[in-house]
Design a protein around this motif. Structure first.
Motif, PDB file in Angstrom:
ATOM      1  N   LEU B 240     -27.885  22.567   7.385  1.00  0.00           N
ATOM      2  CA  LEU B 240     -26.661  23.369   7.446  1.00  0.00           C
ATOM      3  C   LEU B 240     -26.926  24.725   8.076  1.00  0.00           C
ATOM      4  CD1 LEU B 240     -24.981  22.718   3.988  1.00  0.00           C
ATOM      5  CD2 LEU B 240     -25.277  21.215   5.928  1.00  0.00           C
ATOM      6  N   ILE B 241     -25.910  25.270   8.703  1.00  0.00           N
ATOM      7  CA  ILE B 241     -26.044  26.616   9.260  1.00  0.00           C
ATOM      8  C   ILE B 241     -26.432  27.595   8.158  1.00  0.00           C
ATOM      9  CG2 ILE B 241     -23.523  26.989   9.078  1.00  0.00           C
ATOM     10  CD1 ILE B 241     -23.791  28.779  11.603  1.00  0.00           C
ATOM     11  N   SER B 242     -25.906  27.424   6.964  1.00  0.00           N
ATOM     12  CA  SER B 242     -26.220  28.309   5.838  1.00  0.00           C
ATOM     13  C   SER B 242     -26.425  27.516   4.560  1.00  0.00           C
ATOM     14  CB  SER B 242     -25.076  29.302   5.594  1.00  0.00           C
ATOM     15  OG  SER B 242     -24.844  30.107   6.712  1.00  0.00           O
ATOM     16  N   LEU B 243     -27.611  27.645   3.993  1.00  0.00           N
ATOM     17  CA  LEU B 243     -27.867  27.039   2.677  1.00  0.00           C
ATOM     18  C   LEU B 243     -28.021  28.127   1.609  1.00  0.00           C
ATOM     19  CD1 LEU B 243     -30.330  24.178   3.734  1.00  0.00           C
ATOM     20  CD2 LEU B 243     -28.195  23.840   2.481  1.00  0.00           C
ATOM     21  N   TYR B 244     -27.758  29.367   1.980  1.00  0.00           N
ATOM     22  CA  TYR B 244     -28.114  30.478   1.086  1.00  0.00           C
ATOM     23  C   TYR B 244     -27.444  30.488  -0.286  1.00  0.00           C
ATOM     24  CZ  TYR B 244     -23.966  33.176   2.659  1.00  0.00           C
ATOM     25  OH  TYR B 244     -22.697  33.603   2.937  1.00  0.00           O
ATOM     26  N   PRO B 245     -26.218  29.930  -0.430  1.00  0.00           N
ATOM     27  CA  PRO B 245     -25.679  29.958  -1.797  1.00  0.00           C
ATOM     28  C   PRO B 245     -26.594  29.215  -2.782  1.00  0.00           C
ATOM     29  CG  PRO B 245     -23.952  29.417  -0.211  1.00  0.00           C
ATOM     30  CD  PRO B 245     -25.251  29.378   0.540  1.00  0.00           C
ATOM     31  N   TYR B 246     -27.220  28.138  -2.292  1.00  0.00           N
ATOM     32  CA  TYR B 246     -28.132  27.374  -3.142  1.00  0.00           C
ATOM     33  C   TYR B 246     -29.490  28.053  -3.264  1.00  0.00           C
ATOM     34  CZ  TYR B 246     -24.581  23.819  -2.282  1.00  0.00           C
ATOM     35  OH  TYR B 246     -23.394  23.138  -2.195  1.00  0.00           O
TER      36      TYR B 246
END
Lengths: 367, 367
Positions: B240-246
């Motif tokens: 994914l472009i952003s996995l940061y929430p996880y």
């Protein structure tokens, strides 16, 4: 220092970048969450109010029976094609040579699903009815990407779309929409999303392009299709216990930015006009049909970088953060209009483009 | 009203649920983000400080060369097995019949990777060296799940693990650890994660079980392995472009809860002891080896539900939110100890278990 790196640095220091919504930092998620009650229950493996309500909202918006939230479009689209191939018992599909599945997914479609793609049209233009008619082989599904991103976001005429859709229906070929930027083309077509989606059997839309969310996608179609897509979502490892960080932000920014797609489109046309007035610069398409376009400039990369860095420092306006080298004497970059453009003083933009035109002329030896 | 539904409702109304960390609501993410600066840049397709630092932190903790963050364990483990199969040129692996890949993933391993699993051991106990020795076929990879969740979280002796590891090394069989609950077993083995992981070629760990994050997993191994896993991650649609929430929540709760695994383990033993003192009740394993165990009660589901609802209302203590029917005269449920247990007044717990014992005896006709 590497050229692109110093260009990126100079771009990041400008007060007025012309592209995008803003920085991709975690404030984007914080803003969406600030609006949401902490007591709201997480979704659980695709179940729960939070995910169901959003899926219903988008299904209705797209005019489809149902919709499934996916972590990524890569996953959603491979699965869509797999379902249509299994239904027909034929592992062949067709799409544009610059389709996302062909160039950005490490051949997942072939490696995981053993699906063979037939490449339609040449790399300079979108797929047309003629390309479909001249295929020698039967296929299960035709994928159309609207707009075709890798060629600057080009679109076929709407009548062409209708003709392709009618032909596929007649021939028993499923039509799938790669609508990664579907919201962005509605102002050009002057159609609702549902009107466009009606031409397609299945539709994927994304929430981090024009919408500007964190990540995530929706796959929509009839109930049998979306039900099967959930099985494949689990097989792919996409049926996470919680997808809510993406869903909440998708929902929040969809509400906020869907009404602005017309504005982005008008601004894209304005900005493309400014580029096209410069010496040795053309945009693709010449007049944008969405919030995006590509800029092609006939200058060697190093020379253009120096010009751009100078403009950024002199005007505080940022045109692009990177350049792609097309040849030894030309480069290109992509422009996506988002929230930022409207906040940039027009006088600064005019000045930046005067400088760009002058410097290119100087460098090309025209002064 | 459906029995399980009213049991869930009664459980949700108790002041003192004995299991888990707390409600799975979005406050879990808000808390992790409150601690984080909004200016922090998102990860971008696997790159960037945020994802790299966490991957390095966990690689070091597991004693592996490198690590890759995945949206899910389902994705990470299929990919691990695929890589080992490709390396040996043999699409055969072995694992326990109740392995996550066998029963919870809609056969993704078979449907997406065409890998054939050989089932080892019977469903009542973990895999032992003897099972591996008696295999008639060659395999590329053996997967061990520690602890074996579906049988209450059972573990082989550590010496058994060492023997299996040595055998696999000798025979050219890669050993993969399904460490969904690896952190939870360290207090029992009295080993560091790195000591255990040294026995394995590749390791998956999860951040939403004992750690209590939102979702997400790490796959760790040598550099060649993790590099290849990133290609497959993209193919699966997990890049994914952003996995940061996880990632941010995994990092936050890993720091917070890793030191509490010993406490959860002790509390699990205490609570299992209370269950085992009740008539017609046994836990599996009899003494927990992690923060989890299963409870088996010889009563028909409907009767046990009525008893539990009564206890919840009378004591405000919640034992379980659901019951699984094992037969017409027996049911079971899973217990996972988290943050909540320590906050429950002991006197309440004692009273709830006295009531449970009495009511079961009454219902069984022993009074």
């Amino acid at each position: 220092m590497n050229g692109n790196h110093s260009l990126l640095e100079a771009f990041n220091q400008t007060t007025y970048p012309l592209v995008g919504h803003g920085k991709r930092n975690i404030q984007i998620l914080k803003d969406a969450l600030d609006d949401t009650d902490g007591n709201l229950d997480s979704d659980m493996y695709g179940a729960g109010k939070l995910i169901k309500e959003f899926q219903n909202r988008i299904a209705q918006y797209l005019g489809k029976e149902s919709a499934v939230f996916f972590p990524s479009g890569t996953m959603a689209q491979q699965i869509a094609l797999r379902i249509w191939c299994d239904k027909k018992g034929l592992k062949k599909v067709a799409y544009h040579p610059l389709c996302h599945l062909e160039i950005h997914e490490e051949d997942g479609l072939k490696e995981l699903h053993q699906i063979e793609p037939i490449l339609l049209a040449d790399t300079s233009r979108p797929v047309q009815l003629e390309d479909v008619l001249s295929m020698n082989e039967d296929i299960s599904c035709l994928l159309l990407e609207l707009p075709q991103r890798e060629i600057g976001g080009q679109l076929p005429d709407y009548s062409e779309l209708e003709a392709i859709s009618a032909y596929c229906l007649e021939k028993g070929i499923k039509l799938h929409l790669d609508g990664a930027r579907l919201f962005e083309i509605l102002p050009y077509y002057q159609k609702s999303a549902a009107e466009i989606c009606k031409l397609f059997d299945s539709v994927y839309v994304s929430f981090y392009k024009g919408i500007g969310g964190i990540a995530g996608a929706i796959l929509a179609g009839d109930d049998a299709f979306t039900k099967e897509s959930k099985v494949w979502k689990r097989r792919h490892g996409g049926d996470l216990i919680s997808l809510y960080p993406y869903i909440i932000s998708a929902d929040y920014y969809f509400t906020q930015r869907l009404p602005k797609m017309g504005q982005y489109y008008e601004e894209a046309k304005e900005l493309a006009g400014l580029y096209n007035q410069c010496h040795a610069v053309v945009t693709k398409p010449p007049e944008p049909v969405s919030n995006m376009f590509h800029v092609h400039i006939d200058l060697p990369k190093e020379k253009l970088e120096a010009i751009l860095i100078h403009i950024y420092e002199a005007t505080a306006i940022g045109l692009t953060s990177y350049l792609r080298e097309s040849s030894e004497t030309a480069c290109s970059f992509e422009v996506n209009i988002g929230d930022r453009y409207a906040h940039v003083p027009k006088v600064g933009i005019i000045k930046a483009f005067q400088m760009l035109d002058e410097r290119i002329k100087e460098t090309s030896g025209l002064h």
